[in-house]
Motif scaffolding. Structure first.
Motif, PDB file in Angstrom:
ATOM      1  N   THR A  12       0.853  -1.193   0.000  1.00  0.00           N
ATOM      2  CA  THR A  12       0.000   0.000   0.000  1.00  0.00           C
ATOM      3  C   THR A  12       0.882   1.233   0.000  1.00  0.00           C
ATOM      4  O   THR A  12       2.062   1.182   0.344  1.00  0.00           O
ATOM      5  CB  THR A  12      -0.915   0.033   1.237  1.00  0.00           C
ATOM      6  OG1 THR A  12      -0.110   0.051   2.423  1.00  0.00           O
ATOM      7  CG2 THR A  12      -1.827  -1.178   1.288  1.00  0.00           C
ATOM      8  N   HIS A  13       0.295   2.359  -0.379  1.00  0.00           N
ATOM      9  CA  HIS A  13       1.050   3.609  -0.283  1.00  0.00           C
ATOM     10  C   HIS A  13       0.803   4.261   1.079  1.00  0.00           C
ATOM     11  O   HIS A  13      -0.124   3.897   1.793  1.00  0.00           O
ATOM     12  CB  HIS A  13       0.689   4.562  -1.429  1.00  0.00           C
ATOM     13  CG  HIS A  13      -0.727   5.030  -1.442  1.00  0.00           C
ATOM     14  ND1 HIS A  13      -1.686   4.516  -2.292  1.00  0.00           N
ATOM     15  CD2 HIS A  13      -1.372   5.984  -0.704  1.00  0.00           C
ATOM     16  CE1 HIS A  13      -2.839   5.122  -2.094  1.00  0.00           C
ATOM     17  NE2 HIS A  13      -2.685   6.016  -1.126  1.00  0.00           N
ATOM     18  N   GLU A  14       1.628   5.212   1.436  1.00  0.00           N
ATOM     19  CA  GLU A  14       1.522   5.859   2.731  1.00  0.00           C
ATOM     20  C   GLU A  14       0.388   6.879   2.755  1.00  0.00           C
ATOM     21  O   GLU A  14       0.145   7.587   1.772  1.00  0.00           O
ATOM     22  CB  GLU A  14       2.830   6.563   3.095  1.00  0.00           C
ATOM     23  CG  GLU A  14       3.981   5.610   3.370  1.00  0.00           C
ATOM     24  CD  GLU A  14       5.226   6.341   3.843  1.00  0.00           C
ATOM     25  OE1 GLU A  14       5.218   7.603   3.855  1.00  0.00           O
ATOM     26  OE2 GLU A  14       6.211   5.665   4.219  1.00  0.00           O
ATOM     27  N   VAL A  15      -0.304   6.929   3.893  1.00  0.00           N
ATOM     28  CA  VAL A  15      -1.304   7.960   4.147  1.00  0.00           C
ATOM     29  C   VAL A  15      -0.975   8.567   5.505  1.00  0.00           C
ATOM     30  O   VAL A  15      -0.803   7.854   6.499  1.00  0.00           O
ATOM     31  CB  VAL A  15      -2.729   7.373   4.148  1.00  0.00           C
ATOM     32  CG1 VAL A  15      -3.737   8.393   4.686  1.00  0.00           C
ATOM     33  CG2 VAL A  15      -3.129   6.948   2.743  1.00  0.00           C
ATOM     34  N   ARG A  16      -0.914   9.882   5.527  1.00  0.00           N
ATOM     35  CA  ARG A  16      -0.574  10.583   6.763  1.00  0.00           C
ATOM     36  C   ARG A  16      -1.843  11.010   7.482  1.00  0.00           C
ATOM     37  O   ARG A  16      -2.704  11.680   6.907  1.00  0.00           O
ATOM     38  CB  ARG A  16       0.293  11.800   6.462  1.00  0.00           C
ATOM     39  CG  ARG A  16       0.819  12.514   7.696  1.00  0.00           C
ATOM     40  CD  ARG A  16       1.853  13.573   7.300  1.00  0.00           C
ATOM     41  NE  ARG A  16       2.362  14.277   8.466  1.00  0.00           N
ATOM     42  CZ  ARG A  16       1.821  15.380   8.989  1.00  0.00           C
ATOM     43  NH1 ARG A  16       0.748  15.903   8.415  1.00  0.00           N
ATOM     44  NH2 ARG A  16       2.336  15.959  10.044  1.00  0.00           N
ATOM     45  N   ILE A  17      -1.965  10.610   8.735  1.00  0.00           N
ATOM     46  CA  ILE A  17      -3.108  10.987   9.570  1.00  0.00           C
ATOM     47  C   ILE A  17      -2.540  11.747  10.766  1.00  0.00           C
ATOM     48  O   ILE A  17      -2.167  11.144  11.776  1.00  0.00           O
ATOM     49  CB  ILE A  17      -3.904   9.756  10.030  1.00  0.00           C
ATOM     50  CG1 ILE A  17      -4.271   8.871   8.828  1.00  0.00           C
ATOM     51  CG2 ILE A  17      -5.161  10.170  10.787  1.00  0.00           C
ATOM     52  CD1 ILE A  17      -4.789   7.507   9.217  1.00  0.00           C
ATOM     53  N   ARG A 133      -5.734  21.201   3.838  1.00  0.00           N
ATOM     54  CA  ARG A 133      -5.076  21.083   5.138  1.00  0.00           C
ATOM     55  C   ARG A 133      -4.280  19.790   5.284  1.00  0.00           C
ATOM     56  O   ARG A 133      -3.742  19.517   6.360  1.00  0.00           O
ATOM     57  CB  ARG A 133      -6.118  21.128   6.262  1.00  0.00           C
ATOM     58  CG  ARG A 133      -6.778  22.458   6.470  1.00  0.00           C
ATOM     59  CD  ARG A 133      -7.610  22.461   7.748  1.00  0.00           C
ATOM     60  NE  ARG A 133      -6.829  22.102   8.925  1.00  0.00           N
ATOM     61  CZ  ARG A 133      -6.978  20.968   9.623  1.00  0.00           C
ATOM     62  NH1 ARG A 133      -7.882  20.077   9.276  1.00  0.00           N
ATOM     63  NH2 ARG A 133      -6.220  20.721  10.681  1.00  0.00           N
ATOM     64  N   GLY A 134      -4.213  18.967   4.255  1.00  0.00           N
ATOM     65  CA  GLY A 134      -3.520  17.695   4.393  1.00  0.00           C
ATOM     66  C   GLY A 134      -4.287  16.710   5.242  1.00  0.00           C
ATOM     67  O   GLY A 134      -3.705  15.927   6.010  1.00  0.00           O
TER      68      GLY A 134
END
Length: 495
Positions: A12-17, A133-134
């Motif tokens: 999977t690709h990275e997701v920033r939370i 806002r990301g």
């Protein structure tokens, strides 16, 4: 596709939370959800801090309306002032306006495709707001709340759940927005696992690498709730599917974290390669019995007619699945695994995660758990709970109970305990105990009886999917539930 011979984590690709990044090579992250009123800043902050201390980097809050969404600003500010960096997620159901507001303050917004329309530009507008806002986005499909359009075409099926998710993923891809997580939740472990596996197949066909959040909804409480979650989540973690998990329990939210952490750690490494002689006999998305045994058995019921297959590796699910799929005939197979745990809950969660998937897939016919620290009766109870969680043998009342959230209209934890005290002796019944009508009626759709919060102090009772009594006082609801069970011939007196 699933590799039957060994464990491979899905790419999977990275997701920033917020401060937490999932996907890629990051370890599986655990999370929970508050059950306080989102308008009560102090209560929410205190509970989030307890959940964070328990080890969760991500916490979700319900934002069922604009007022709740607006108060996420105060909650976030208070937490950050305290030095707390926990990633916050807003859970949106009915109102796109609430999602737009929440996206100004939180780290991720979860939306339910069943309550959105794609012909009004609402999703595109939310994606644009999140991009500013990301903020990450979770497309959270619930088995019990598919849109009418999807339901009319597909019914309440795993295929319908996948169709709902893919529509929204196509919009996100068209908008070049990849900070997206997907979930496919159900209180039915067989439906839940099939939906996730079908989703992965659909995404692989289109080259999608979105991370996946795992969870079994309305799992209940106590040992049964933990085992039910472990069977469903474990089946997918064993396949290498899953980047974040939540174990939904009808208990204090912080109680969910040790169970989720145990599951994540249990699947951190799964070494070994195992030969599979007959891979064509495996059907990961369609349940079918491998042998002529229709009702799997537990330890003292296993006869000499069963082939005993004992796992000795650190990847028992793949090892035993390969052993069963390498049998030349259709002789019944009993799976055996020895553990060395001193805590019954730890043993039960591990065994459910390791062995439960083999029953969920229709492969195994008998189960025997070995651990010298526990009695035969204790181990037998765990085995029966695993078979029930895998939906292959029902030996006691099943409670489809939501974990509660800020929408819950009564003390669901205490009420569940009262309902269990009066009804746990009943056989082969499923009783839904739901906090509100948002997901309640849908998620307990296969329950025999339902007890659902309708308004503060008011309960609506269901027989199957049919409302029987509306808005009755809560102090009368349990007696009237039992009366309803009696009227339908499902009651028996305790022995």
């Amino acid at each position: 596709m699933i590799d039957l011979t060994q464990y491979r984590r899905r790419a999977t690709h990275e997701v920033r939370i917020g401060a937490c990044t999932i996907g890629g090579t990051h370890p599986v992250a655990v999370q929970s959800m508050t059950n306080t009123d989102t308008r009560d800043t102090a209560a929410c902050v205190a509970q989030i801090e307890r959940i964070a201390r328990a080890g969760a980097p991500i916490v979700r809050l319900t934002a069922q309306g604009v007022r709740e969404a607006e108060n996420l600003h105060d909650i976030t500010e208070r937490l950050r002032a305290d030095g707390n960096t926990t990633a916050l997620v807003a859970d949106i159901h009915f109102l796109p306006e609430a999602a737009a507001v929440a996206a100004q303050y939180v780290d991720k917004v979860r939306i339910n495709p069943g309550n959105y329309r794609l012909d009004r530009g609402e999703l595109e507008a939310l994606v644009a707001r999140c991009r500013e806002r990301g903020v990450a986005l979770r497309i959270g499909v619930n088995h019990g709340s598919l849109s009418k359009r999807i339901f009319d075409e597909w019914g309440d099926t795993p295929e319908g759940m996948v169709a709902a998710a893919m529509e929204f993923l196509h919009v996100c891809r068209r908008e070049a927005f990849d900070q997206v997580v997907v979930s496919m939740k159900s209180s039915n472990t067989r439906v839940m696992v099939a939906a996730y596996r079908l989703l992965v197949e659909a995404m692989e066909r289109e080259g999608m690498t979105y991370p996946i959040h795992l969870g079994v909804t309305e799992a209940g409480n106590g040992l049964e709730g933990r085992i039910k979650s472990a069977v469903g989540i474990g089946a997918l973690l064993a396949d290498g599917i899953g980047d974040t998990i939540r174990v939904s329990l009808t208990e204090a939210p912080e109680n969910e974290i040790p169970v989720a952490r145990l599951l994540a750690d249990h699947f951190r490494e799964r070494p070994g390669t195992f030969e599979v002689k007959h891979p064509e006999r495996y059907s990961p998305t369609v349940y079918r019995r491998r042998s002529g045994v229709q009702t799997p058995v537990v330890r003292d019921e296993i006869t000499p007619a069963f082939r005993l297959l004992e796992s000795t590796s650190q990847n028992p699910t793949a090892e035993l699945r390969a052993a069963i799929l390498s049998l030349d005939g259709d002789e019944p197979a009993a799976v055996v695994r020895r553990y060395d745990d001193t805590d019954l809950t730890t043993l039960a969660v591990k065994a459910a995660a390791d062995l439960g998937p083999l029953f969920l897939d229709g492969l195994a016919d008998g189960i025997r758990i070995l651990d010298d620290r526990f009695t035969e009766a204790q181990l037998r109870d765990v085995e029966l709970m695993i078979l029930q969680a895998a939906r292959v043998r029902f030996s006691h009342t099943e409670y489809i109970a939501c974990p509660s959230c800020g929408r819950t209209l009564y003390d669901i934890e205490g009420t569940l305990a009262q309902i269990k005290a009066r009804t746990s002796h009943l056989k082969n019944l499923k009783i839904g105990v739901m906090g509100c009508i948002v997901n309640g009626p849908g998620e307990m759709a296969d329950a025999d009886y339902g007890y659902v919060g309708a308004a503060p102090g008011r309960i609506t009772l269901y027989k199957g999917r049919t409302v029987v009594e509306r808005n009755i006082p809560q102090e009368e609801a349990l007696d009237r539930l039992i009366a309803l069970i009696r009227e339908n011939g499902d009651w028996q007196e305790p022995e």
